[in-house]
Design a protein around this motif. Structure first.
Motif, mmCIF file in Angstrom:
data_model
loop_
_atom_site.group_PDB
_atom_site.id
_atom_site.type_symbol
_atom_site.label_atom_id
_atom_site.label_comp_id
_atom_site.label_asym_id
_atom_site.label_seq_id
_atom_site.Cartn_x
_atom_site.Cartn_y
_atom_site.Cartn_z
ATOM 1 N N VAL A 129 -36.463 -71.109 2.562
ATOM 2 C CA VAL A 129 -37.672 -70.301 2.711
ATOM 3 C C VAL A 129 -37.987 -69.649 1.375
ATOM 4 C CG1 VAL A 129 -38.746 -68.339 3.876
ATOM 5 C CG2 VAL A 129 -37.212 -69.862 5.151
ATOM 6 N N GLU A 130 -39.238 -69.798 0.930
ATOM 7 C CA GLU A 130 -39.695 -69.174 -0.305
ATOM 8 C C GLU A 130 -40.832 -68.224 0.037
ATOM 9 O OE1 GLU A 130 -41.728 -70.373 -4.600
ATOM 10 O OE2 GLU A 130 -41.125 -71.944 -3.202
ATOM 11 N N THR A 131 -40.797 -66.996 -0.512
ATOM 12 C CA THR A 131 -41.883 -66.047 -0.295
ATOM 13 C C THR A 131 -42.897 -66.162 -1.417
ATOM 14 O OG1 THR A 131 -40.911 -64.226 -1.538
ATOM 15 C CG2 THR A 131 -40.271 -64.426 0.799
ATOM 16 N N GLN A 132 -44.066 -65.573 -1.197
ATOM 17 C CA GLN A 132 -45.122 -65.614 -2.223
ATOM 18 C C GLN A 132 -44.690 -64.911 -3.503
ATOM 19 O OE1 GLN A 132 -48.528 -63.713 -0.464
ATOM 20 N NE2 GLN A 132 -47.534 -61.716 -0.322
ATOM 21 N N GLU A 133 -43.690 -64.013 -3.418
ATOM 22 C CA GLU A 133 -43.183 -63.334 -4.612
ATOM 23 C C GLU A 133 -42.112 -64.136 -5.335
ATOM 24 O OE1 GLU A 133 -43.118 -61.737 -1.559
ATOM 25 O OE2 GLU A 133 -44.949 -60.578 -1.821
ATOM 26 N N GLY A 134 -41.757 -65.305 -4.781
ATOM 27 C CA GLY A 134 -40.777 -66.158 -5.437
ATOM 28 C C GLY A 134 -39.343 -65.979 -4.964
ATOM 29 N N LYS A 135 -39.114 -65.140 -3.951
ATOM 30 C CA LYS A 135 -37.763 -64.984 -3.398
ATOM 31 C C LYS A 135 -37.435 -66.234 -2.579
ATOM 32 C CE LYS A 135 -34.764 -61.988 -0.782
ATOM 33 N NZ LYS A 135 -34.540 -60.704 -0.166
ATOM 34 N N VAL A 136 -36.229 -66.774 -2.774
ATOM 35 C CA VAL A 136 -35.805 -67.980 -2.065
ATOM 36 C C VAL A 136 -34.555 -67.665 -1.253
ATOM 37 C CG1 VAL A 136 -35.002 -70.366 -2.329
ATOM 38 C CG2 VAL A 136 -36.768 -69.475 -3.860
ATOM 39 N N MET A 137 -34.586 -68.058 0.020
ATOM 40 C CA MET A 137 -33.452 -67.854 0.925
ATOM 41 C C MET A 137 -33.144 -69.173 1.617
ATOM 42 S SD MET A 137 -35.117 -64.381 2.426
ATOM 43 C CE MET A 137 -36.709 -65.152 2.246
ATOM 44 N N GLN A 138 -31.879 -69.395 1.932
ATOM 45 C CA GLN A 138 -31.487 -70.599 2.659
ATOM 46 C C GLN A 138 -30.778 -70.202 3.948
ATOM 47 O OE1 GLN A 138 -29.256 -73.156 -0.036
ATOM 48 N NE2 GLN A 138 -31.101 -74.423 -0.173
ATOM 49 N N TYR A 139 -31.108 -70.943 5.004
ATOM 50 C CA TYR A 139 -30.496 -70.729 6.314
ATOM 51 C C TYR A 139 -29.893 -72.049 6.760
ATOM 52 C CZ TYR A 139 -33.269 -66.560 5.927
ATOM 53 O OH TYR A 139 -33.819 -65.394 5.471
ATOM 54 N N LYS A 140 -28.585 -72.035 6.934
ATOM 55 C CA LYS A 140 -27.854 -73.255 7.263
ATOM 56 C C LYS A 140 -27.726 -73.424 8.770
ATOM 57 C CE LYS A 140 -25.271 -73.231 2.950
ATOM 58 N NZ LYS A 140 -25.963 -74.331 2.336
ATOM 59 N N GLU A 141 -27.315 -74.618 9.165
ATOM 60 C CA GLU A 141 -27.091 -74.980 10.561
ATOM 61 C C GLU A 141 -26.296 -73.904 11.291
ATOM 62 O OE1 GLU A 141 -24.716 -78.682 12.470
ATOM 63 O OE2 GLU A 141 -26.263 -79.171 10.988
ATOM 64 N N ASN A 142 -26.690 -73.618 12.519
ATOM 65 C CA ASN A 142 -26.050 -72.633 13.408
ATOM 66 C C ASN A 142 -26.199 -71.196 12.927
ATOM 67 O OD1 ASN A 142 -25.162 -74.471 15.417
ATOM 68 N ND2 ASN A 142 -23.476 -75.063 14.085
#
Length: 138
Positions: A85-98
């Protein structure tokens, strides 16, 4: 004394939660939070006619949601793969399985499958009064 009382109350709550279901069931808490993935306070929408929508979304490799935002609470659970997931401000987060998370509120973001296999997500939308589940960015 207060600490012992607090421990006692917590034990009683855990037993009562377990007692709500057949003892053979395995009940796992997946998420309990008062803030979403960006630290924003979770706010329930004020609606006359509440509606819950649950969607299963399959992203083929390389696909994205496109830029969008939510004005209602949205909670997601990753069944398979990894969601970036990337926000309009450029923050990037990852969400893994489960894993699960509360999505951002009123901030444009996009979800992408950067893997070589399908990504499968369950999204739970708390809306109503004909509020859109997602608002696309023009």
């Amino acid at each position: 004394m207060l600490q012992k009382f607090t421990v006692f109350i917590l034990l009683m709550i855990s037993f009562s939660v377990r007692a709500q279901y057949n003892k053979k069931l395995v009940v796992e808490e997946l998420l309990q939070s008062d803030v979403n993935s960006l630290g924003q306070k979770i706010i329930y929408p004020e609606v006359k006619d509440a509606k819950v929508t649950i969607k299963k979304i399959t992203f083929p490799p390389g696909e994205t949601t496109g830029w969008h935002k939510h004005v209602i609470p949205v909670f997601s659970y990753i069944i398979k793969g990894t969601l970036t997931v990337e926000t309009q401000e450029g923050k990037v987060m990852q969400y893994k399985e489960n894993t699960c998370f509360a999505e951002s509120y009123n901030i444009y973001h996009k979800g992408t499958n950067n893997e070589n296999t399908d990504l499968v997500v369950i999204a739970i939308y708390l809306g109503g009064d004909a509020k859109e589940l997602s608002i696309r960015k023009n």
